[in-house]
Design a protein around this motif. Structure first.
Motif, mmCIF file in Angstrom:
data_model
loop_
_atom_site.group_PDB
_atom_site.id
_atom_site.type_symbol
_atom_site.label_atom_id
_atom_site.label_comp_id
_atom_site.label_asym_id
_atom_site.label_seq_id
_atom_site.Cartn_x
_atom_site.Cartn_y
_atom_site.Cartn_z
ATOM 1 N N SER A 7 0.821 -1.221 0.000
ATOM 2 C CA SER A 7 0.000 0.000 0.000
ATOM 3 C C SER A 7 0.848 1.260 0.000
ATOM 4 O O SER A 7 0.529 2.234 -0.692
ATOM 5 C CB SER A 7 -0.946 0.012 1.208
ATOM 6 O OG SER A 7 -1.900 -1.017 1.086
ATOM 7 N N GLN A 8 1.937 1.260 0.757
ATOM 8 C CA GLN A 8 2.838 2.424 0.778
ATOM 9 C C GLN A 8 3.494 2.631 -0.583
ATOM 10 O O GLN A 8 3.620 3.767 -1.049
ATOM 11 C CB GLN A 8 3.909 2.256 1.845
ATOM 12 C CG GLN A 8 3.416 2.393 3.256
ATOM 13 C CD GLN A 8 4.527 2.152 4.272
ATOM 14 O OE1 GLN A 8 5.586 1.615 3.970
ATOM 15 N NE2 GLN A 8 4.279 2.569 5.507
ATOM 16 N N ILE A 9 3.909 1.547 -1.219
ATOM 17 C CA ILE A 9 4.540 1.659 -2.541
ATOM 18 C C ILE A 9 3.534 2.146 -3.573
ATOM 19 O O ILE A 9 3.838 3.038 -4.376
ATOM 20 C CB ILE A 9 5.172 0.317 -2.961
ATOM 21 C CG1 ILE A 9 6.352 -0.016 -2.038
ATOM 22 C CG2 ILE A 9 5.620 0.363 -4.426
ATOM 23 C CD1 ILE A 9 6.907 -1.409 -2.216
ATOM 24 N N ILE A 10 2.334 1.603 -3.546
ATOM 25 C CA ILE A 10 1.281 2.041 -4.469
ATOM 26 C C ILE A 10 0.997 3.527 -4.278
ATOM 27 O O ILE A 10 0.883 4.291 -5.253
ATOM 28 C CB ILE A 10 -0.005 1.202 -4.296
ATOM 29 C CG1 ILE A 10 0.209 -0.242 -4.767
ATOM 30 C CG2 ILE A 10 -1.195 1.851 -4.985
ATOM 31 C CD1 ILE A 10 0.314 -0.434 -6.262
ATOM 32 N N GLU A 11 0.903 3.977 -3.037
ATOM 33 C CA GLU A 11 0.636 5.395 -2.761
ATOM 34 C C GLU A 11 1.770 6.271 -3.290
ATOM 35 O O GLU A 11 1.538 7.337 -3.870
ATOM 36 C CB GLU A 11 0.418 5.623 -1.266
ATOM 37 C CG GLU A 11 -0.095 7.003 -0.934
ATOM 38 C CD GLU A 11 -1.415 7.364 -1.604
ATOM 39 O OE1 GLU A 11 -1.566 8.555 -1.983
ATOM 40 O OE2 GLU A 11 -2.289 6.503 -1.781
ATOM 41 N N TYR A 12 3.012 5.820 -3.112
ATOM 42 C CA TYR A 12 4.168 6.558 -3.640
ATOM 43 C C TYR A 12 4.094 6.638 -5.167
ATOM 44 O O TYR A 12 4.251 7.722 -5.750
ATOM 45 C CB TYR A 12 5.467 5.890 -3.199
ATOM 46 C CG TYR A 12 6.659 6.365 -3.979
ATOM 47 C CD1 TYR A 12 7.137 7.667 -3.820
ATOM 48 C CD2 TYR A 12 7.284 5.543 -4.908
ATOM 49 C CE1 TYR A 12 8.215 8.125 -4.563
ATOM 50 C CE2 TYR A 12 8.365 5.994 -5.649
ATOM 51 C CZ TYR A 12 8.822 7.281 -5.476
ATOM 52 O OH TYR A 12 9.889 7.734 -6.210
ATOM 53 N N GLN A 20 -1.243 -5.744 -5.408
ATOM 54 C CA GLN A 20 -2.129 -4.656 -5.832
ATOM 55 C C GLN A 20 -1.648 -4.094 -7.163
ATOM 56 O O GLN A 20 -0.459 -4.191 -7.493
ATOM 57 C CB GLN A 20 -2.148 -3.537 -4.783
ATOM 58 C CG GLN A 20 -2.711 -3.963 -3.445
ATOM 59 C CD GLN A 20 -2.746 -2.826 -2.447
ATOM 60 O OE1 GLN A 20 -3.026 -1.687 -2.813
ATOM 61 N NE2 GLN A 20 -2.465 -3.130 -1.192
ATOM 62 N N ASN A 21 -2.570 -3.493 -7.887
ATOM 63 C CA ASN A 21 -2.259 -2.835 -9.154
ATOM 64 C C ASN A 21 -2.629 -1.368 -9.080
ATOM 65 O O ASN A 21 -3.726 -1.017 -8.635
ATOM 66 C CB ASN A 21 -3.041 -3.460 -10.312
ATOM 67 C CG ASN A 21 -2.614 -4.852 -10.618
ATOM 68 O OD1 ASN A 21 -3.032 -5.779 -9.945
ATOM 69 N ND2 ASN A 21 -1.786 -5.011 -11.630
ATOM 70 N N ILE A 67 0.679 -0.922 -13.047
ATOM 71 C CA ILE A 67 1.904 -1.367 -12.388
ATOM 72 C C ILE A 67 1.475 -2.273 -11.247
ATOM 73 O O ILE A 67 0.700 -1.865 -10.381
ATOM 74 C CB ILE A 67 2.741 -0.195 -11.837
ATOM 75 C CG1 ILE A 67 3.197 0.728 -12.977
ATOM 76 C CG2 ILE A 67 3.946 -0.715 -11.048
ATOM 77 C CD1 ILE A 67 3.959 1.973 -12.514
ATOM 78 N N GLY A 68 1.950 -3.509 -11.272
ATOM 79 C CA GLY A 68 1.640 -4.464 -10.217
ATOM 80 C C GLY A 68 2.735 -4.471 -9.171
ATOM 81 O O GLY A 68 3.918 -4.437 -9.499
ATOM 82 N N VAL A 69 2.328 -4.508 -7.904
ATOM 83 C CA VAL A 69 3.279 -4.586 -6.797
ATOM 84 C C VAL A 69 2.873 -5.768 -5.928
ATOM 85 O O VAL A 69 1.729 -5.835 -5.467
ATOM 86 C CB VAL A 69 3.293 -3.287 -5.957
ATOM 87 C CG1 VAL A 69 4.306 -3.399 -4.824
ATOM 88 C CG2 VAL A 69 3.600 -2.074 -6.831
ATOM 89 N N CYS A 70 3.807 -6.701 -5.738
ATOM 90 C CA CYS A 70 3.574 -7.867 -4.891
ATOM 91 C C CYS A 70 4.570 -7.870 -3.747
ATOM 92 O O CYS A 70 5.744 -7.532 -3.938
ATOM 93 C CB CYS A 70 3.766 -9.169 -5.669
ATOM 94 S SG CYS A 70 2.385 -9.610 -6.699
ATOM 95 N N GLU A 71 4.092 -8.282 -2.592
ATOM 96 C CA GLU A 71 4.991 -8.462 -1.452
ATOM 97 C C GLU A 71 5.290 -9.935 -1.298
ATOM 98 O O GLU A 71 4.383 -10.778 -1.274
ATOM 99 C CB GLU A 71 4.354 -7.936 -0.164
ATOM 100 C CG GLU A 71 5.268 -8.112 1.040
ATOM 101 C CD GLU A 71 4.699 -7.571 2.335
ATOM 102 O OE1 GLU A 71 5.400 -7.687 3.356
ATOM 103 O OE2 GLU A 71 3.568 -7.053 2.334
ATOM 104 N N ALA A 98 9.747 2.645 -11.029
ATOM 105 C CA ALA A 98 9.908 1.390 -10.289
ATOM 106 C C ALA A 98 11.225 1.382 -9.512
ATOM 107 O O ALA A 98 11.252 1.053 -8.313
ATOM 108 C CB ALA A 98 9.843 0.201 -11.246
ATOM 109 N N LYS A 99 12.298 1.765 -10.157
ATOM 110 C CA LYS A 99 13.618 1.750 -9.509
ATOM 111 C C LYS A 99 13.700 2.742 -8.347
ATOM 112 O O LYS A 99 14.458 2.540 -7.414
ATOM 113 C CB LYS A 99 14.711 2.027 -10.527
ATOM 114 C CG LYS A 99 14.963 0.861 -11.468
ATOM 115 C CD LYS A 99 16.058 1.170 -12.457
ATOM 116 C CE LYS A 99 16.364 -0.022 -13.325
ATOM 117 N NZ LYS A 99 17.404 0.277 -14.331
ATOM 118 N N SER A 100 12.905 3.810 -8.407
ATOM 119 C CA SER A 100 12.968 4.811 -7.347
ATOM 120 C C SER A 100 12.387 4.296 -6.027
ATOM 121 O O SER A 100 12.601 4.919 -4.980
ATOM 122 C CB SER A 100 12.276 6.111 -7.786
ATOM 123 O OG SER A 100 10.866 5.949 -7.847
ATOM 124 N N VAL A 101 11.693 3.173 -6.055
ATOM 125 C CA VAL A 101 11.186 2.562 -4.821
ATOM 126 C C VAL A 101 12.362 2.081 -3.950
ATOM 127 O O VAL A 101 12.281 2.072 -2.732
ATOM 128 C CB VAL A 101 10.195 1.417 -5.136
ATOM 129 C CG1 VAL A 101 9.822 0.646 -3.880
ATOM 130 C CG2 VAL A 101 8.943 1.989 -5.816
#
Length: 123
Positions: A22-27, A65-66, A88-92, A117-120
């Motif tokens: 959720s934090q990555i998606i918000e960023y 999440q996407n 953009i999909g993000v999986c933990e 993506a790399k800035s995460v």
């Protein structure tokens, strides 16, 4: 799946200050909001959706999440609709986050999304 060009980046949890999908998606949403053409559409909680369907989720996936958005400044033909909107999909996983997306047709957008993506990995 081999038919689609998918960009994949694995970021170790030790490489980022973000501790959840959720934090990555918000960023990433803030990056979309700051872009002069991109427009945020929605966040899709793929993990909860699949879990509620009693669907199969790989045991190593803890969250998924996407972020859905669009770069579309023009509609040059009907076919462009098949490539839009972007996601953009993000999986933990246990020790890392996977960030993945279908590569858009424009090279400059691939580069931009890769930079996002790399800035995460901000440590």
């Amino acid at each position: 799946m081999d038919k689609y060009p998918v960009y994949t980046l694995e970021i170790q949890k030790s490489e980022t200050t973000y501790s959840s999908v959720s934090q990555i998606i918000e960023y990433l949403k803030t990056l979309v909001d700051q872009h002069e053409v991109a427009g945020y559409i929605a966040t899709f909680d793929h993990y909860t959706h699949t879990k509620n369907l009693d669907g199969n989720i790989a045991p190593e996936i803890k969250d998924a999440q996407n972020l859905i958005f669009c770069f579309g400044p023009a509609i040059p033909s009907t076919k462009i609709l098949a490539a839009r909107p972007r996601s953009i999909g993000v999986c933990e996983l246990e020790n890392s986050f996977m960030i993945e997306f279908l590569e858009p047709p424009k090279e400059q957008l691939i580069d931009l999304m890769e930079t996002w993506a790399k800035s995460v990995a901000n440590k």
